[in-house]
Design an enzyme around this catalytic site. Structure first.
Site, PDB file in Angstrom:
ATOM      1  N   SER A   1      52.985  43.892  30.236  1.00 64.02           N
ATOM      2  CA  SER A   1      52.258  44.971  29.592  1.00 64.02           C
ATOM      3  C   SER A   1      52.319  44.803  28.068  1.00 64.02           C
ATOM      4  CB  SER A   1      52.812  46.313  30.052  1.00 64.02           C
ATOM      5  OG  SER A   1      51.985  47.372  29.671  1.00 64.02           O
TER       6      SER A   1
ATOM      7  N   GLU B   1      45.447  48.550  34.643  1.00 59.37           N
ATOM      8  CA  GLU B   1      45.322  47.151  35.046  1.00 59.37           C
ATOM      9  C   GLU B   1      43.905  46.636  34.878  1.00 59.37           C
ATOM     10  OE1 GLU B   1      47.699  43.832  36.218  1.00 59.37           O
ATOM     11  OE2 GLU B   1      48.002  45.802  35.302  1.00 59.37           O
TER      12      GLU B   1
ATOM     13  N   HIS C   1      49.276  48.224  37.688  1.00 55.32           N
ATOM     14  CA  HIS C   1      50.134  48.034  36.523  1.00 55.32           C
ATOM     15  C   HIS C   1      51.547  48.510  36.836  1.00 55.32           C
ATOM     16  CE1 HIS C   1      49.758  46.906  32.289  1.00 55.32           C
ATOM     17  NE2 HIS C   1      50.568  47.896  31.961  1.00 55.32           N
TER      18      HIS C   1
END
Length: 318
Positions: free
Chosen positions: A158, A265, A295
């Site tokens: 991330s 995502e 994510h």
């Protein structure tokens, strides 16, 4: 930028620390312990920096080797441990390998970069200088334990994904491999600066303008992996992203967490595709995987497992 905070993460971290024989080592002892790092053991270090003492969790190379892998957290990086330690099996994956795992702790909403000034919207009392820490202060400290300053790999999830690529691009003398898992690799993409502004405000009232200045400031381009892609030529890389479609890993997650992870995502996928196309246009090879997924940490755990043999090969670890 949203991480999966599992119930009991602190307890899990405590168990891991206990199991691997954690020891806190202060700066005064670092220089006296060269080549004395306990092979294969887990420790917590307190490393001096311009930001003050920084906790760093490490799992020493299994047989005393000098190679290292740095692993960077996401936007919600906790102040007391790395989520790579609490939310993945990274320690187990590399437990028999002759490479030291380095988990910097902290960096909440920092993007692991050197900021222009302290955040003006949350009364921050110091300036984030994470690039300086990760490429100068920490390597110098770890050298006292026999860890190489020129044979390192770096991966991030991330927030840490773009940071890993950028640090590798600007510090090729240190890093021999870079990996991004669901990273936001194109922060200069139209309006993404406003998305970052909102996310950083939500995560601690941080001000993005104090990080890289207003849009158009040269710092934005310097920290954009798509723009800096030419500097990555010749570097082994692994980049992965989901496409926002939930997979089996998501079946045990709360609906709200999955929904949030889907949107994030999709953004990561867009940046990954732009990065992939940029590398292709430049003729730079890299392994890039995009598939179903959201994510969350269990996907990044899987990505690390895929990257592991590439990391070991790049570092010359047998």
């Amino acid at each position: 930028m949203v991480t999966l905070w599992k119930a009991g993460a602190a307890a899990v971290a405590a168990v891991l620390v206990s199991s691997f024989g954690a020891v806190t080592v202060d700066a005064a002892h670092a220089r006296t312990m060269e080549s004395r790092a306990p092979a294969g053991r887990f420790q917590e270090l307190s490393v001096p920096s311009s930001m003050g003492p920084i906790k760093v969790q490490v799992q020493w190379a299994a047989r005393g080797g000098s190679a290292a892998l740095y692993l960077l957290d996401g936007l919600r990086a906790p102040a007391d441990h790395s989520e790579w330690v609490s939310d993945t099996d990274a320690l187990r994956q590399f437990v028999g390998d002759n490479v030291t795992l380095v988990f910097p702790v902290g960096g909440h909403s920092s993007f692991y970069t050197d900021w222009y000034r302290p955040s003006s919207t949350n009364h921050q009392t110091f300036t984030y200088k994470w690039e300086t820490f990760l490429t100068r202060e920490l390597p110098a400290y770890l050298a006292g334990f026999g860890v190489s300053r020129t044979n390192d790999a770096i991966v991030g999830a991330s927030m840490g994904g773009d940071a890993a690529m950028i640090l590798a691009a600007h510090h090729r003398n240190q890093f021999r491999f870079a990996g991004s898992f669901s990273g936001f690799l194109n922060p200069t993409y139209p309006l993404w600066n406003e998305g970052m502004r909102a996310a950083m405000w939500d995560e601690g009232n941080f001000n993005v303008d104090d990080m890289w200045g207003p849009p158009g400031d040269p710092a934005w381009k310097r920290n954009d992996a798509v723009i800096q892609a030419p500097a990555l030529r010749g570097l082994p890389m692994y980049v992965s992203s989901g496409n926002g479609v939930p997979g089996p890993i998501d079946s045990s997650r709360a609906i709200g967490d999955t929904t949030n992870g889907m949107g994030l995502e999709v953004m990561a996928e867009v940046g990954t595709e732009i990065f992939r196309d940029r590398l292709h246009a430049l003729g730079i090879p890299a392994r890039i995987d995009i598939g179903n997924g959201t994510h969350t940490w269990l996907y990044w755990q899987r990505a690390l497992a895929v990257a592991r043999p590439m990391i070991l090969a790049a570092l010359g670890v047998r």
